[in-house]
Motif scaffolding. Structure first.
Motif, PDB file in Angstrom:
ATOM      1  N   ASP A  93       3.130  37.077 -24.673  1.00  0.00           N
ATOM      2  CA  ASP A  93       3.337  35.997 -25.700  1.00  0.00           C
ATOM      3  C   ASP A  93       4.196  35.020 -24.715  1.00  0.00           C
ATOM      4  O   ASP A  93       4.334  34.066 -25.007  1.00  0.00           O
ATOM      5  CB  ASP A  93       5.122  37.080 -26.617  1.00  0.00           C
ATOM      6  N   SER A  94       4.327  35.222 -23.169  1.00  0.00           N
ATOM      7  CA  SER A  94       4.829  34.092 -22.923  1.00  0.00           C
ATOM      8  C   SER A  94       3.988  33.206 -22.190  1.00  0.00           C
ATOM      9  O   SER A  94       4.083  32.388 -21.526  1.00  0.00           O
ATOM     10  CB  SER A  94       5.874  34.990 -21.026  1.00  0.00           C
ATOM     11  N   SER A  95       2.637  33.720 -21.986  1.00  0.00           N
ATOM     12  CA  SER A  95       1.540  33.043 -21.972  1.00  0.00           C
ATOM     13  C   SER A  95       0.971  31.638 -22.782  1.00  0.00           C
ATOM     14  O   SER A  95       1.221  31.816 -24.277  1.00  0.00           O
ATOM     15  CB  SER A  95       0.007  33.680 -21.535  1.00  0.00           C
ATOM     16  N   ASP A  96       0.381  30.493 -22.656  1.00  0.00           N
ATOM     17  CA  ASP A  96      -0.730  29.871 -23.775  1.00  0.00           C
ATOM     18  C   ASP A  96      -1.880  29.935 -23.314  1.00  0.00           C
ATOM     19  O   ASP A  96      -2.163  31.075 -23.140  1.00  0.00           O
ATOM     20  CB  ASP A  96      -0.135  28.107 -22.841  1.00  0.00           C
ATOM     21  N   LEU A  97      -2.522  29.306 -23.594  1.00  0.00           N
ATOM     22  CA  LEU A  97      -4.544  29.352 -22.748  1.00  0.00           C
ATOM     23  C   LEU A  97      -4.380  29.703 -21.625  1.00  0.00           C
ATOM     24  O   LEU A  97      -3.739  29.882 -20.738  1.00  0.00           O
ATOM     25  CB  LEU A  97      -4.759  27.907 -23.291  1.00  0.00           C
ATOM     26  N   PRO A  98      -5.648  30.465 -22.188  1.00  0.00           N
ATOM     27  CA  PRO A  98      -5.639  30.728 -20.618  1.00  0.00           C
ATOM     28  C   PRO A  98      -6.784  30.293 -19.650  1.00  0.00           C
ATOM     29  O   PRO A  98      -6.576  28.379 -20.700  1.00  0.00           O
ATOM     30  CB  PRO A  98      -7.143  32.076 -20.287  1.00  0.00           C
ATOM     31  N   CYS A  99      -7.298  29.826 -18.774  1.00  0.00           N
ATOM     32  CA  CYS A  99      -7.431  28.841 -17.134  1.00  0.00           C
ATOM     33  C   CYS A  99      -8.805  28.797 -18.585  1.00  0.00           C
ATOM     34  O   CYS A  99      -9.706  29.884 -17.771  1.00  0.00           O
ATOM     35  CB  CYS A  99      -7.033  29.663 -15.853  1.00  0.00           C
ATOM     36  N   PRO A 100      -9.852  27.497 -18.404  1.00  0.00           N
ATOM     37  CA  PRO A 100     -10.838  27.678 -19.098  1.00  0.00           C
ATOM     38  C   PRO A 100     -11.996  28.302 -17.538  1.00  0.00           C
ATOM     39  O   PRO A 100     -12.888  28.045 -18.015  1.00  0.00           O
ATOM     40  CB  PRO A 100     -11.085  25.896 -19.606  1.00  0.00           C
ATOM     41  N   TRP A 101     -11.880  27.868 -16.419  1.00  0.00           N
ATOM     42  CA  TRP A 101     -12.915  28.992 -15.302  1.00  0.00           C
ATOM     43  C   TRP A 101     -12.626  29.487 -14.692  1.00  0.00           C
ATOM     44  O   TRP A 101     -13.136  30.384 -14.841  1.00  0.00           O
ATOM     45  CB  TRP A 101     -12.418  27.630 -13.949  1.00  0.00           C
ATOM     46  N   CYS A 102     -10.791  30.314 -14.716  1.00  0.00           N
ATOM     47  CA  CYS A 102     -11.363  31.807 -14.590  1.00  0.00           C
ATOM     48  C   CYS A 102     -10.622  32.744 -15.248  1.00  0.00           C
ATOM     49  O   CYS A 102     -10.118  34.810 -15.298  1.00  0.00           O
ATOM     50  CB  CYS A 102     -10.681  32.074 -13.356  1.00  0.00           C
ATOM     51  N   LEU A 103     -10.790  31.691 -16.591  1.00  0.00           N
ATOM     52  CA  LEU A 103      -9.315  32.881 -17.518  1.00  0.00           C
ATOM     53  C   LEU A 103      -8.120  33.966 -17.325  1.00  0.00           C
ATOM     54  O   LEU A 103      -7.719  34.772 -17.978  1.00  0.00           O
ATOM     55  CB  LEU A 103      -9.986  33.897 -18.226  1.00  0.00           C
ATOM     56  N   ALA A 104      -7.354  33.563 -16.185  1.00  0.00           N
ATOM     57  CA  ALA A 104      -6.214  34.133 -16.153  1.00  0.00           C
ATOM     58  C   ALA A 104      -4.530  33.135 -17.072  1.00  0.00           C
ATOM     59  O   ALA A 104      -5.328  32.369 -17.261  1.00  0.00           O
ATOM     60  CB  ALA A 104      -5.748  33.698 -14.344  1.00  0.00           C
ATOM     61  N   GLN A 105      -4.266  33.667 -17.411  1.00  0.00           N
ATOM     62  CA  GLN A 105      -2.478  33.174 -17.736  1.00  0.00           C
ATOM     63  C   GLN A 105      -2.248  32.274 -17.146  1.00  0.00           C
ATOM     64  O   GLN A 105      -2.358  31.869 -16.305  1.00  0.00           O
ATOM     65  CB  GLN A 105      -2.116  34.664 -17.957  1.00  0.00           C
ATOM     66  N   THR A 106      -1.760  31.291 -17.854  1.00  0.00           N
ATOM     67  CA  THR A 106      -1.054  30.264 -17.857  1.00  0.00           C
ATOM     68  C   THR A 106      -0.422  29.342 -18.433  1.00  0.00           C
ATOM     69  O   THR A 106       0.302  29.804 -19.808  1.00  0.00           O
ATOM     70  CB  THR A 106      -1.806  28.417 -17.898  1.00  0.00           C
TER      71      THR A 106
ATOM     72  N   CYS B 139      -4.573  25.238 -12.279  1.00  0.00           N
ATOM     73  CA  CYS B 139      -3.696  27.263 -12.304  1.00  0.00           C
ATOM     74  C   CYS B 139      -3.647  28.244 -11.232  1.00  0.00           C
ATOM     75  O   CYS B 139      -3.433  28.200  -9.976  1.00  0.00           O
ATOM     76  CB  CYS B 139      -5.584  27.895 -12.289  1.00  0.00           C
ATOM     77  N   PRO B 140      -2.744  28.827 -11.703  1.00  0.00           N
ATOM     78  CA  PRO B 140      -2.352  29.038  -9.816  1.00  0.00           C
ATOM     79  C   PRO B 140      -3.136  30.319  -9.829  1.00  0.00           C
ATOM     80  O   PRO B 140      -2.359  30.742  -8.740  1.00  0.00           O
ATOM     81  CB  PRO B 140      -0.572  29.968 -11.101  1.00  0.00           C
ATOM     82  N   THR B 141      -4.184  31.239 -10.728  1.00  0.00           N
ATOM     83  CA  THR B 141      -5.110  31.927  -9.839  1.00  0.00           C
ATOM     84  C   THR B 141      -5.549  31.476  -9.209  1.00  0.00           C
ATOM     85  O   THR B 141      -6.137  31.814  -8.136  1.00  0.00           O
ATOM     86  CB  THR B 141      -5.789  32.756 -11.065  1.00  0.00           C
ATOM     87  N   CYS B 142      -6.229  30.374  -9.523  1.00  0.00           N
ATOM     88  CA  CYS B 142      -8.241  29.737  -8.997  1.00  0.00           C
ATOM     89  C   CYS B 142      -7.440  28.514  -8.367  1.00  0.00           C
ATOM     90  O   CYS B 142      -7.893  27.648  -7.259  1.00  0.00           O
ATOM     91  CB  CYS B 142      -9.393  29.603  -9.959  1.00  0.00           C
ATOM     92  N   GLY B 143      -6.684  27.666  -8.918  1.00  0.00           N
ATOM     93  CA  GLY B 143      -5.880  25.742  -8.162  1.00  0.00           C
ATOM     94  C   GLY B 143      -7.067  25.113  -8.625  1.00  0.00           C
ATOM     95  O   GLY B 143      -6.424  24.314  -8.408  1.00  0.00           O
ATOM     96  N   GLN B 144      -7.436  25.419  -9.845  1.00  0.00           N
ATOM     97  CA  GLN B 144      -8.325  24.120 -10.808  1.00  0.00           C
ATOM     98  C   GLN B 144      -7.469  22.953 -11.535  1.00  0.00           C
ATOM     99  O   GLN B 144      -5.840  23.901 -12.397  1.00  0.00           O
ATOM    100  CB  GLN B 144      -8.825  24.635 -11.740  1.00  0.00           C
ATOM    101  N   ARG B 145      -6.891  21.825 -11.383  1.00  0.00           N
ATOM    102  CA  ARG B 145      -6.054  21.111 -11.479  1.00  0.00           C
ATOM    103  C   ARG B 145      -6.317  20.741 -13.091  1.00  0.00           C
ATOM    104  O   ARG B 145      -7.297  20.628 -14.008  1.00  0.00           O
ATOM    105  CB  ARG B 145      -6.521  19.760 -10.521  1.00  0.00           C
TER     106      ARG B 145
END
Length: 66
Positions: free
Chosen positions: A38-51, A58-64
């Motif tokens: 519930d605390s997350s928004d859309l996943p990162c479009p590159w690695c699908l990590a929670q953002t 992205c906190p996981t892959c670093g993509q801006r």
């Protein structure tokens, strides 16, 4: 006979090339998170990590983002 062999080689190379694009790099599978809480928004479009909406990258892959 030679034409059939060359055609088989070309088809095999094409299949390997198309299939290879879907394989994730080694080690990234552990970084991908598929469950969204519930605390997350859309996943990162590159690695699908929670953002979160406040994230600039992205906190996981670093993509801006943006």
């Amino acid at each position: 006979m030679l034409e059939m062999t060359l055609a088989a080689v070309f088809v095999t190379v094409a299949l390997v090339a198309m299939g290879g694009k879907r394989v994730a790099p080694q080690g990234s599978a552990s970084l991908i998170r598929t469950a969204i809480d519930d605390s997350s928004d859309l996943p990162c479009p590159w690695c699908l990590a929670q953002t979160r909406e406040a994230d600039n990258h992205c906190p996981t892959c670093g993509q801006r983002f943006g």
